[in-house]
Design a protein around this motif. Sequence first.
Motif, short mmCIF file in Angstrom:
data_model
loop_
_atom_site.label_atom_id
_atom_site.label_comp_id
_atom_site.label_asym_id
_atom_site.label_seq_id
_atom_site.Cartn_x
_atom_site.Cartn_y
_atom_site.Cartn_z
N LEU A 188 0.82 -1.22 0.00
CA LEU A 188 0.00 0.00 0.00
C LEU A 188 0.85 1.27 0.00
O LEU A 188 0.30 2.37 -0.03
N GLY A 189 2.16 1.11 0.06
CA GLY A 189 3.02 2.28 0.10
C GLY A 189 2.99 2.99 1.43
O GLY A 189 3.23 4.20 1.53
N GLY A 190 2.70 2.23 2.50
CA GLY A 190 2.62 2.80 3.84
C GLY A 190 1.19 3.11 4.24
O GLY A 190 0.33 3.34 3.39
N VAL A 191 0.92 3.06 5.55
CA VAL A 191 -0.40 3.42 6.09
C VAL A 191 -0.21 4.47 7.17
O VAL A 191 0.83 4.53 7.83
N THR A 192 -1.23 5.29 7.35
CA THR A 192 -1.14 6.40 8.30
C THR A 192 -2.00 6.12 9.53
O THR A 192 -3.16 5.74 9.41
N VAL A 193 -1.39 6.30 10.69
CA VAL A 193 -2.10 6.12 11.96
C VAL A 193 -1.83 7.33 12.85
O VAL A 193 -0.85 8.06 12.64
N ASN A 194 -2.70 7.52 13.83
CA ASN A 194 -2.49 8.58 14.80
C ASN A 194 -1.79 7.99 16.01
O ASN A 194 -2.38 7.23 16.78
N ASN A 195 -0.52 8.29 16.17
CA ASN A 195 0.29 7.74 17.25
C ASN A 195 0.10 8.55 18.53
O ASN A 195 0.44 9.73 18.58
N LYS A 196 -0.46 7.93 19.56
CA LYS A 196 -0.80 8.64 20.79
C LYS A 196 0.42 9.00 21.63
O LYS A 196 0.43 10.02 22.32
N TYR A 197 1.45 8.13 21.58
CA TYR A 197 2.61 8.34 22.44
C TYR A 197 3.90 8.22 21.64
O TYR A 197 4.11 7.23 20.93
N ALA A 198 4.74 9.22 21.77
CA ALA A 198 6.05 9.16 21.12
C ALA A 198 6.85 8.03 21.73
O ALA A 198 6.83 7.80 22.94
N SER A 199 7.58 7.29 20.86
CA SER A 199 8.36 6.17 21.37
C SER A 199 9.46 5.81 20.39
O SER A 199 9.45 6.25 19.23
N THR A 200 10.38 4.98 20.87
CA THR A 200 11.47 4.50 20.04
C THR A 200 11.66 3.01 20.31
O THR A 200 11.62 2.57 21.46
N VAL A 201 11.82 2.26 19.23
CA VAL A 201 12.11 0.83 19.37
C VAL A 201 13.09 0.46 18.27
O VAL A 201 12.90 0.79 17.10
N ARG A 202 14.17 -0.19 18.67
CA ARG A 202 15.26 -0.50 17.75
C ARG A 202 15.70 0.76 17.03
O ARG A 202 15.93 1.80 17.67
N GLU A 203 15.76 0.72 15.71
CA GLU A 203 16.23 1.90 14.97
C GLU A 203 15.10 2.82 14.56
O GLU A 203 15.31 3.82 13.86
N TYR A 204 13.88 2.52 15.03
CA TYR A 204 12.72 3.29 14.60
C TYR A 204 12.26 4.26 15.69
O TYR A 204 12.18 3.89 16.87
N THR A 205 11.93 5.47 15.28
CA THR A 205 11.39 6.48 16.19
C THR A 205 10.02 6.89 15.69
O THR A 205 9.84 7.20 14.51
N TYR A 206 9.04 6.90 16.60
CA TYR A 206 7.67 7.22 16.24
C TYR A 206 7.23 8.48 17.00
O TYR A 206 6.93 8.41 18.19
N PRO A 207 7.21 9.62 16.36
CA PRO A 207 6.76 10.84 17.04
C PRO A 207 5.26 10.82 17.30
O PRO A 207 4.51 10.08 16.67
N LYS A 208 4.81 11.64 18.23
CA LYS A 208 3.39 11.75 18.53
C LYS A 208 2.67 12.41 17.36
O LYS A 208 3.21 13.30 16.71
N GLY A 209 1.46 11.95 17.08
CA GLY A 209 0.68 12.52 15.98
C GLY A 209 0.59 11.56 14.81
O GLY A 209 0.88 10.37 14.94
#
Length: 347
Positions: A188-209
């Motif tokens: 799908l070329g990526g999907v968009t979600v609303n991330n409630k909490y900023a977090s980091t796991v392994r080499e990935y960082t997920y900002p809030k929003g």
Amino acid sequence: MRESDFPFFDEEADPSTEEPRPPRRKTKTRRALFIALASVLVLILAIGGVIGYYFSRVDGALGKVEQADLMPLPYEGQPEVTKTPAVNVLVVGADKNDNGSDGRSDVLMVAHISGDRNSVYLVSFPRDLWVDVPANEYHRGGKAKINAAYSWGRTPMAVQTVEQLTQVGIDHTAEINFGGFMGLTEHLGGVTVNNKYASTVREYTYPKGEITIQGEEALAYVRQRYGLPNGDLDRAERQRAVLVAIFNKSVQPETLGNPAKFGELIDAAATSVTVDRTLPSSEVKGLVYGLKIRERSQIHSLQAPITGFGTSSDGQSIALVDEAGMAELSAALRDDKMAEYVAKHPS
């Protein structure tokens, strides 16, 4: 030869001495109408061909869905399946390792398909939920975390455990290779979600929003537990959010309008799912074609009720069942009244 044999000329004109006049407006109208009708016919045939292609691809993909013995054998105290037109499907996340064996099972939810087929409710059961797990050769029976049921007896025991907890009969079971299913996000070329909490796991960082994720990044996102304020509850919410996002993007014009992309997507989805043998291919198709889900708002995401967290006698961190809340949820699942339940418990 009669003058009436020359309808394109003026009836009073002598065809031997006068030039032919332009066709009458009535003839022009008929010709234009014919062209319009022909164009509409060609358009209908073209659309019909496209629709036929899509139905053909869906039928072909559904025919690839694997079947297995995922339902438990009849047991004492087994609740009956719902007598309403609704369908309750237990969805178990069972990743496959490189050698093909079952890996972790972090996903456990009931997908309630409403009787009118206008809504789907995804109800997650936290993996640390402290419940009664049936006895078998690996377990003497008694209290344990709900995800232990899969470890000790695979999907059939997970079904029995959820049935005994809710007293709701499970109609069918779908086992998802969750790692493979996350691969759909790449198609799908990526999907968009609303991330409630900023977090980091392994080499990935997920900002809030709002964030857009795919592939391994999406898989890491739905597997993260530590570093989130509500641990497994937040992980389960992420899992539901990504599943909804996959559906939402799958029905967008850029996906449906690309036959090749659509075909690859449904083929990948079909090969990532295994259903129980009591669900024949014809019934799978009936469920798929009968769904009236057209937009994201028709899919509802919620969690089985808990009163909080605690510690078991042997020192395990556990989630405590809200008995009254579970009884209310169970009645809604059994009686096809989930719309009322969600309205009462919007969070």
